[in-house]
Design an enzyme around this catalytic site. Structure first.
Site, PDB file in Angstrom:
ATOM      1  N   SER A  56      53.033  55.949  18.850  1.00  0.00           N
ATOM      2  CA  SER A  56      53.909  55.959  19.873  1.00  0.00           C
ATOM      3  C   SER A  56      54.669  54.879  19.228  1.00  0.00           C
ATOM      4  O   SER A  56      55.085  55.048  18.269  1.00  0.00           O
ATOM      5  CB  SER A  56      52.890  55.056  21.562  1.00  0.00           C
ATOM      6  OG  SER A  56      54.226  55.256  22.837  1.00  0.00           O
ATOM      7  N   ASP A  87      53.352  62.392  23.471  1.00  0.00           N
ATOM      8  CA  ASP A  87      52.156  60.799  22.990  1.00  0.00           C
ATOM      9  C   ASP A  87      51.547  61.139  22.625  1.00  0.00           C
ATOM     10  O   ASP A  87      49.725  61.573  23.364  1.00  0.00           O
ATOM     11  CB  ASP A  87      52.393  59.453  24.806  1.00  0.00           C
ATOM     12  CG  ASP A  87      52.212  58.540  24.414  1.00  0.00           C
ATOM     13  OD1 ASP A  87      51.922  58.278  23.067  1.00  0.00           O
ATOM     14  OD2 ASP A  87      52.653  57.662  25.258  1.00  0.00           O
TER      15      ASP A  87
END
Length: 735
Positions: free
Chosen positions: A61, A207
């Site tokens: 991320s 993610d």
């Protein structure tokens, strides 16, 4: 002497190579944590200050973003400057700014002001894969990393790098080790359900925190002997904080990412270093916390300096290490020719490549800065045909090959749009209207579209329109429209309620002389019924037909509260009107109808000045005309109720000053709040009346306004000469 220096230099290099090979390899793991990611920069600062080399980097991320930047060869001060200088909050919206849209699309958005993406095809309703498409986030990353090429392997970077993402279809971790580093960063940070998944190598990626928020195993597999792991994950909320659905969903997400981190921490040995900055109280979505998070990261690294210093190398060896990184980075930042020698299109849409190339406007044989690239992507995305527009570069000895990827909207090709407004002056009844359109696009090979519209509430509209580009470049077009319209004017102290129910038809040929302007010529016909209680019988019929010329130009950045740009329209109609004997002595009448409207704005920081002017007139031989215009309402003689004055001749002008209070408020990403005042003058005259300066009505207003997800909202007080005044509230109206 010279020979001795060469021998000494050779021995120094041999010594560094031996020491580099003999020392333990250090791997850096940077976890996800949203806006708190600048804590990673604070850690990197301390590592550089203490001569601690990094041999491998893995990130998830925001950790993939910071790690990717560092792996590319940016030094920590450059990353800090770039990251703190980017408009991260812009990533929360992928809607194209109004000023970037084409003229036709600007007018459509003004009518349908609700931010809803809904399509229909193949017998089912469709929505995007996420609330955000990820286009804005991608362009922020693009601005960060410059115009770097794609890589056959991320081992080619100044520091070998991996980004961790998750396959949404299989819930498996995916380690990204090649290709576009921007796409790798974007995929690693695509929060499922919020940001659309990123397709890479046939996989839909989201993610990486879902499957591995602190990928220690990945960096060990790369060859790291010692790991420095930086954990900026969020803590679990207490029971007292779980008071809403959103809070519970956030808690579930935190549980998931924390569990993956806990599973990875057991892989750490005594010689590894775990850093946990004191960022628990900071938000992951409020980007204003970035400077604070950076300082907290630096503090944590300094607090663990004794453990980190065991990994330090000498000043000389660290300078050689830095030089090696810089030499690698030159391969994509400086050495190869920067000029664009070819443009290739990976076009997953029905838009012609020639049209895309026209708006991309990248010139072969010249270089392309990251700012120029960002503007070029903006121009293509502003066609409002794509879900995403991305770019890759392949570098050759002759120059650069630019590869443009365009992805058609996944919820198309047929779209629903919605509009809403509520108006009240607190003295008469509130007026509510709902609008809906259904647009079918690409119904012809040349990009034709079929628009169907419905409006219900105080007034009514049913319309269908077919728009057909006549050339591959879409410069020329034809337009055909049929509509049923019920226009109404509220009862006032001086008139009863009025209604005009009519059918209209239009055929036109048009020319898009620029992206921001059109010219049209065509024919129009109308037949209707006027309901006017003051007339004998209360109803009268009419017919009208003729030709028209229309000119439009629009660069306003907001139809509601503009700060830059101009919007101008002119329409001239030559009409033959036929009235029943109740409305006119003659059966037929020839009319010349002219309408001019202008609104312009310029702003300096918090201050904006807006000018408004409109003129309407009808030239005919009778004492009546059905072609009326109105005044009354906010910024349209604000002291009067909506459409209080109707007639055929209109003169109106206003000067508006707006101050953006939102700039003075500390909240991150808050709505702009405008405090405005206006000075207005105008009036309406009937067919047989003479327009006189002495008849002008002077008016003004004081108001507060903002833009919301339901469109603009404004509350204020209007006043006018003669003691007129009104209090108004409007939500969703496009002024």
């Amino acid at each position: 002497m010279r020979f001795s220096l060469i021998i000494l230099l050779f021995l120094t290099l041999i010594s560094f190579v031996f020491s580099a090979n003999s020392r333990d390899k250090v791997g850096l793991v940077l976890s996800g944590g949203g806006a708190k990611g600048t804590a990673h920069i604070g850690v990197l600062k301390v590592l550089e200050q203490n001569n601690i080399p990094i041999d491998y980097i893995v990130g998830t991320s925001i950790g993939a973003y910071v790690g990717g930047m560092y792996a590319l060869g940016y030094d920590v001060d450059e990353i800090e400057r770039i990251m703190l200088g980017l408009p991260w909050s812009d990533g929360y919206s992928d809607f194209i700014p109004r000023e970037a849209l084409s003229y036709v699309n600007k007018q459509h958005r003004d009518r349908y002001n609700l931010s809803i993406r809904l399509g229909y095809s193949d017998g089912e309703f469709k929505v995007p894969h996420g609330l955000l498409l990820g286009q804005s986030a991608y362009q922020i990353l693009q601005r960060s990393t410059d115009t770097v090429s794609s890589f056959d392997s991320f081992d080619e970077l100044a520091i070998p790098f991996r980004a961790v993402a998750s396959d949404i279809a299989t819930a498996q971790m995916v380690v990204l080790d090649s290709g576009s580093i921007n796409q790798a960063m974007k995929a690693s940070a695509a929060v499922p359900g919020i940001v659309a998944a990123v397709e890479i190598n046939g996989k839909m990626l989201v993610d990486g925190g879902i499957t591995n928020n602190m990928p220690i195993d990945v960096v060990k597999k790369m060859g790291a002997d010692i790991v420095i792991a930086v954990d900026i994950g969020s803590p679990l909320a207490g029971q007292s904080e779980l008071t809403s659905t959103v809070a519970v969903l956030n808690q579930l997400s935190t549980i998931l990412t924390n569990n993956t981190s806990l599973a990875q921490k057991v892989l750490l040995s005594d010689k590894d270093v775990l850093l946990r900055p004191a960022i628990d109280e900071l938000s992951t979505t409020n980007w204003s916390v970035m400077p604070q998070a950076l300082n907290l990261g630096e503090q944590e690294a300094n607090a663990q300096a004794p453990a980190l210093m065991k990994l330090a190398i000498s000043d000389d060896n660290y300078q050689v290490y830095k030089q090696q990184k810089q030499n690698k980075a030159k391969k994509w930042f400086a050495e190869l020719p920067n000029k664009i020698i070819e443009i290739k299109f990976q076009n997953n849409s029905k838009v012609e490549n020639d049209i895309i190339a026209l708006h991309l406007a990248v010139e072969l044989g010249k270089g392309l800065s990251k700012n120029e690239l960002d503007l070029a992507i903006d121009r293509v995305y502003a066609l409002d045909k794509f879900e995403q527009v991305t770019v890759e570069f392949n570098d050759t000895e002759q120059g650069r090959v630019l590869i443009l990827h365009t992805k058609a909207k996944s919820w198309g090709p047929n779209y629903f749009d919605f509009g809403f407004n509520l108006k009240t002056d607190f003295a008469n009844r509130a007026i509510v209207s709902l609008n809906m359109s259904y647009m079918m696009t690409d119904v012809t090979d040349n990009g034709g579209r079929w628009l169907n519209e419905v409006k219900v509430g105080w007034e009514t509209l049913l319309a269908t329109e077919f728009y057909q580009p006549l050339t591959k470049s879409h410069d020329f077009y034809s337009r055909a429209r049929v509509a049923y319209i019920q226009d109404k004017w509220e009862k006032t102290k001086t008139r009863p309620e009025l209604s005009n129910d009519h059918y209209s038809g239009l055929l036109a040929l048009g020319y898009n002389y620029s992206f921001n302007g059109i010219m049209e010529v065509g024919g129009i016909a109308e037949t209707g019924n006027l309901s006017f209680d003051a007339l004998a019988g209360g109803e009268s019929d009419y017919n009208s037909y003729g030709g028209f010329v229309k000119f439009g130009y629009d660069t306003l950045n907001s139809i509601n509260f503009p700060t830059q740009g101009n919007k101008f329209s002119m329409k001239v109609q030559w009409l033959n009107d036929q009235y029943s004997s109740q409305l006119s002595v003659a059966d037929t009448d020839k009319s010349l109808v002219l309408n001019l409207d202008w609104r312009g704005a310029f702003g300096i920081r918090n201050h904006t000045f807006v000018g408004i002017a409109s003129l309407a007139t009808v030239e005919n031989e009778e004492d009546f005309s059905v072609h009326v215009t109105e005044l009354g309402g906010f910024l349209n003689l604000s002291g009067y109720q909506e459409d209080a004055l109707i007639g055929v001749h209109k003169v109106f002008a206003a000067i508006v000053y707006q101050y953006d209070l939102g700039r003075e408020m500390p909240a991150e990403g808050g709505l702009p709040i405008y405090l405005g005042v206006s000075a207005e003058a105008g009036n309406i005259w009937q067919v047989n009346e003479t327009v006189k300066y002495s008849d002008l009505i002077h008016s003004g207003s004081i108001y507060l306004g903002t833009d919301t997800s339901f469109g603009p909202a404004v509350f204020g007080v209007g006043f006018a000469s003669g003691g007129k005044s009104s209090v108004f509230l409007s939500i969703g109206k496009n002024f």
